[in-house]
Write a protein that holds these residues in place. Structure first.
Motif, PDB file in Angstrom:
ATOM      1  N   LYS A   9       0.834  -1.217   0.000  1.00 14.44           N
ATOM      2  CA  LYS A   9       0.000   0.000   0.000  1.00 14.44           C
ATOM      3  C   LYS A   9       0.858   1.252   0.000  1.00 14.44           C
ATOM      4  N   CYS A  10       1.837   1.309   0.882  1.00 19.17           N
ATOM      5  CA  CYS A  10       2.752   2.448   0.923  1.00 19.17           C
ATOM      6  C   CYS A  10       4.059   1.992   1.548  1.00 19.17           C
ATOM      7  N   ALA A  11       5.046   1.773   0.707  1.00 14.49           N
ATOM      8  CA  ALA A  11       6.323   1.251   1.189  1.00 14.49           C
ATOM      9  C   ALA A  11       7.032   2.276   2.090  1.00 14.49           C
ATOM     10  N   TYR A  12       6.727   3.548   1.877  1.00 17.46           N
ATOM     11  CA  TYR A  12       7.388   4.573   2.695  1.00 17.46           C
ATOM     12  C   TYR A  12       6.879   4.504   4.139  1.00 17.46           C
ATOM     13  N   ARG A  13       5.610   4.190   4.301  1.00 21.48           N
ATOM     14  CA  ARG A  13       5.062   4.012   5.649  1.00 21.48           C
ATOM     15  C   ARG A  13       5.775   2.843   6.343  1.00 21.48           C
ATOM     16  N   PHE A  14       5.937   1.772   5.592  1.00 20.16           N
ATOM     17  CA  PHE A  14       6.658   0.603   6.090  1.00 20.16           C
ATOM     18  C   PHE A  14       8.050   1.038   6.575  1.00 20.16           C
ATOM     19  N   TYR A  15       8.693   1.866   5.751  1.00 23.56           N
ATOM     20  CA  TYR A  15      10.043   2.329   6.068  1.00 23.56           C
ATOM     21  C   TYR A  15      10.043   3.155   7.363  1.00 23.56           C
ATOM     22  N   LEU A  16       9.116   4.094   7.470  1.00 21.28           N
ATOM     23  CA  LEU A  16       9.069   4.951   8.657  1.00 21.28           C
ATOM     24  C   LEU A  16       8.781   4.141   9.925  1.00 21.28           C
ATOM     25  N   GLN A  17       7.887   3.167   9.791  1.00 15.75           N
ATOM     26  CA  GLN A  17       7.514   2.370  10.959  1.00 15.75           C
ATOM     27  C   GLN A  17       8.585   1.364  11.350  1.00 15.75           C
ATOM     28  N   PRO A 248       9.040   3.445  -1.995  1.00 18.86           N
ATOM     29  CA  PRO A 248       8.323   4.579  -2.573  1.00 18.86           C
ATOM     30  C   PRO A 248       7.075   4.949  -1.769  1.00 18.86           C
ATOM     31  N   ALA A 249       6.808   6.257  -1.682  1.00 16.88           N
ATOM     32  CA  ALA A 249       5.600   6.727  -0.991  1.00 16.88           C
ATOM     33  C   ALA A 249       4.412   6.603  -1.932  1.00 16.88           C
ATOM     34  N   ASN A 250       3.257   6.366  -1.341  1.00 19.44           N
ATOM     35  CA  ASN A 250       2.036   6.254  -2.148  1.00 19.44           C
ATOM     36  C   ASN A 250       0.932   7.086  -1.476  1.00 19.44           C
ATOM     37  N   PRO A 251       1.065   8.416  -1.543  1.00 20.96           N
ATOM     38  CA  PRO A 251       0.091   9.253  -0.845  1.00 20.96           C
ATOM     39  C   PRO A 251      -1.319   9.119  -1.415  1.00 20.96           C
ATOM     40  N   GLY A 252      -2.292   9.173  -0.522  1.00 22.64           N
ATOM     41  CA  GLY A 252      -3.690   9.042  -0.959  1.00 22.64           C
ATOM     42  C   GLY A 252      -4.618   8.965   0.241  1.00 22.64           C
ATOM     43  N   ASP A 254      -5.362   6.617   2.275  1.00 20.46           N
ATOM     44  CA  ASP A 254      -4.870   5.940   3.475  1.00 20.46           C
ATOM     45  C   ASP A 254      -4.010   6.832   4.374  1.00 20.46           C
ATOM     46  N   CYS A 255      -3.549   7.961   3.850  1.00 18.76           N
ATOM     47  CA  CYS A 255      -2.737   8.864   4.684  1.00 18.76           C
ATOM     48  C   CYS A 255      -3.529   9.277   5.927  1.00 18.76           C
ATOM     49  N   GLY A 256      -4.852   9.355   5.784  1.00 16.88           N
ATOM     50  CA  GLY A 256      -5.707   9.745   6.906  1.00 16.88           C
ATOM     51  C   GLY A 256      -5.712   8.718   8.034  1.00 16.88           C
ATOM     52  N   PHE A 257      -5.240   7.503   7.747  1.00 17.68           N
ATOM     53  CA  PHE A 257      -5.214   6.440   8.762  1.00 17.68           C
ATOM     54  C   PHE A 257      -3.778   5.985   9.020  1.00 17.68           C
ATOM     55  N   CYS A 258      -2.843   6.841   8.666  1.00 13.61           N
ATOM     56  CA  CYS A 258      -1.427   6.474   8.784  1.00 13.61           C
ATOM     57  C   CYS A 258      -0.864   7.006  10.102  1.00 13.61           C
ATOM     58  N   SER A 259      -0.342   6.079  10.906  1.00 12.94           N
ATOM     59  CA  SER A 259       0.128   6.444  12.248  1.00 12.94           C
ATOM     60  C   SER A 259       1.453   7.200  12.236  1.00 12.94           C
ATOM     61  N   VAL A 260       2.090   7.294  11.062  1.00 13.37           N
ATOM     62  CA  VAL A 260       3.374   8.022  11.003  1.00 13.37           C
ATOM     63  C   VAL A 260       3.288   9.195  10.018  1.00 13.37           C
ATOM     64  N   SER A 261       2.076   9.631   9.731  1.00 15.68           N
ATOM     65  CA  SER A 261       1.902  10.712   8.738  1.00 15.68           C
ATOM     66  C   SER A 261       2.601  12.005   9.182  1.00 15.68           C
ATOM     67  N   HIS A 262       2.743  12.181  10.512  1.00 21.88           N
ATOM     68  CA  HIS A 262       3.402  13.399  11.024  1.00 21.88           C
ATOM     69  C   HIS A 262       4.874  13.473  10.607  1.00 21.88           C
ATOM     70  N   ALA A 263       5.439  12.308  10.244  1.00 26.34           N
ATOM     71  CA  ALA A 263       6.859  12.290   9.873  1.00 26.34           C
ATOM     72  C   ALA A 263       7.034  12.172   8.362  1.00 26.34           C
ATOM     73  N   CYS A 264       5.926  12.311   7.634  1.00 27.75           N
ATOM     74  CA  CYS A 264       5.981  12.072   6.195  1.00 27.75           C
ATOM     75  C   CYS A 264       5.731  13.358   5.402  1.00 27.75           C
ATOM     76  N   SER A 265       6.668  13.706   4.552  1.00 28.76           N
ATOM     77  CA  SER A 265       6.530  14.944   3.795  1.00 28.76           C
ATOM     78  C   SER A 265       5.578  14.783   2.581  1.00 28.76           C
ATOM     79  N   PHE A 266       5.175  13.533   2.304  1.00 26.55           N
ATOM     80  CA  PHE A 266       4.274  13.281   1.177  1.00 26.55           C
ATOM     81  C   PHE A 266       2.807  13.207   1.624  1.00 26.55           C
ATOM     82  N   SER A 267       2.594  13.309   2.927  1.00 28.43           N
ATOM     83  CA  SER A 267       1.265  13.047   3.492  1.00 28.43           C
ATOM     84  C   SER A 267       0.141  13.868   2.873  1.00 28.43           C
ATOM     85  N   ARG A 268      -0.981  13.201   2.655  1.00 27.05           N
ATOM     86  CA  ARG A 268      -2.190  13.897   2.216  1.00 27.05           C
ATOM     87  C   ARG A 268      -3.184  13.971   3.360  1.00 27.05           C
TER      88      ARG A 268
HETATM   89  S1  SF4 Z   1       1.289   9.673   5.146  1.00 25.82           S
HETATM   90 FE1  SF4 Z   1       0.626   8.651   3.283  1.00 25.82          FE
HETATM   91  S2  SF4 Z   1       2.379   8.730   1.900  1.00 25.82           S
HETATM   92 FE2  SF4 Z   1       3.126   9.203   3.938  1.00 25.82          FE
HETATM   93  S3  SF4 Z   1       3.793   7.255   4.776  1.00 25.82           S
HETATM   94 FE3  SF4 Z   1       1.700   7.509   5.433  1.00 25.82          FE
HETATM   95  S4  SF4 Z   1       0.451   6.506   3.873  1.00 25.82           S
HETATM   96 FE4  SF4 Z   1       2.508   6.806   3.006  1.00 25.82          FE
END
Ligand code: SF4
Length: 270
Positions: A9-17, A248-252, A254-268
């Motif tokens: 779904k979003c490899a960048y989230r995987f990376y951050l977590q 790779p980041a996959n913003p969309g 799911d960003c609204g349910f991402c527990s590490v969105s605060h650390a992601c510059s691609f966040s939507r």
């Molecule tokens: S905020 Fe969105 S793009 Fe950033 S890591 Fe989370 S799911 Fe991926």
């Protein structure tokens, strides 16, 4: 196993977590899920003898304990994740009530439907209680597995492994859901893992939905054609991606349910 779907779904989230180990924002929905599963497991493990009230109490105690622990770690409720921008305080309260009603639903459903939980064939038939202490019982409840698929180690817990009423000698894997996300890949993995690790034939899978208090779909998802190679392919792909450092980041949505969105510059996330 959820790691694979997360990576897809979003490899960048995987990376951050999992690589950066960014501190994750708490969410009441995860405590609701964990406390519900404890109550359902205990109810089945004790042969449906505990009362509905006891199970609701167990849920309530566990939920409160986990929420309080998380609040001590993160007292700023504005930082907690919620759906639809609901204030976290309200969400915590709502999920307390929702979880309690889901436990009631489960207990009632199970008493009526009497799912037959798999028990390891170790000489004990699972019914003569006096015989039980002589056996180290392995039951199809929160069943831990560790299998190698395509050279990748896959581990997880299966909520329930139950006898399939329609097909003698075959079993169903069952996932208990307090939320709405259903993962066919999860059921497919469980099927392959159970057959590989236990030698038990699994032909179907299903979800018990807390939102409806029943199974979905009732006749089950047909898993009879699912092969180990097919399931392994996705694990291998993830493993190769991680080893190659591809995140790779996959913003969309799911960003609204991402527990590490605060650390992601691609966040939507908004
Ligand atoms: S905020 Fe969105 S793009 Fe950033 S890591 Fe989370 S799911 Fe991926």
């Amino acid at each position: 196993m959820s790691q694979t779907e997360q990576y897809e779904k979003c490899a960048y989230r995987f990376y951050l977590q999992r690589v950066e180990r960014v501190q994750e924002r708490p969410a009441a929905w995860s405590f609701q899920g964990t406390a519900f599963h404890s109550a359902a497991e205990k109810f089945e493990k004790e042969y449906r003898e505990p009362s509905e009230e006891e199970m609701v109490q167990l849920f309530s105690d566990q939920y409160s304990k986990m929420v309080n622990g998380a609040m001590q770690k993160e007292p700023n409720l504005d930082w907690w994740m919620t759906a639809n921008k609901k204030p976290a305080g309200q969400d915590i309260e709502d999920r307390y009530k929702l979880g309690q009603s889901q436990v009631r639903e489960y207990v009632r459903w199970s008493e009526v439907n009497q799912p037959e939980i798999w028990v390891e064939d170790d000489g004990w038939n699972g019914y003569d209680i006096e015989d039980a202490p002589r056996y180290d019982l392995k039951m199809g409840l929160e069943l831990y597995f560790k299998v190698e698929l395509g050279g990748v180690q896959v581990r997880g817990y299966i909520d329930q492994l139950v006898r399939d009423e329609d097909k003698p000698g075959q079993y169903r894997v069952r996932d208990l859901k307090t939320g709405s996300t259903k993962s066919p890949f999860q059921l497919e993995t469980y099927k392959v893992a159970v057959e590989k690790a236990l030698g038990v034939k699994v032909n179907k899978g299903d979800w018990w939905l807390g939102s409806k208090g029943t199974l979905s779909p009732k006749k089950g998802v047909d898993l009879s054609q699912v092969t180990e190679e097919q399931v392994a392919e996705r694990y291998v792909k993830m493993d190769q991606g991680v080893k190659a450092g591809k995140f790779p980041a996959n913003p969309g949505f799911d960003c609204g349910f991402c527990s590490v969105s605060h650390a992601c510059s691609f966040s939507r996330a908004r």
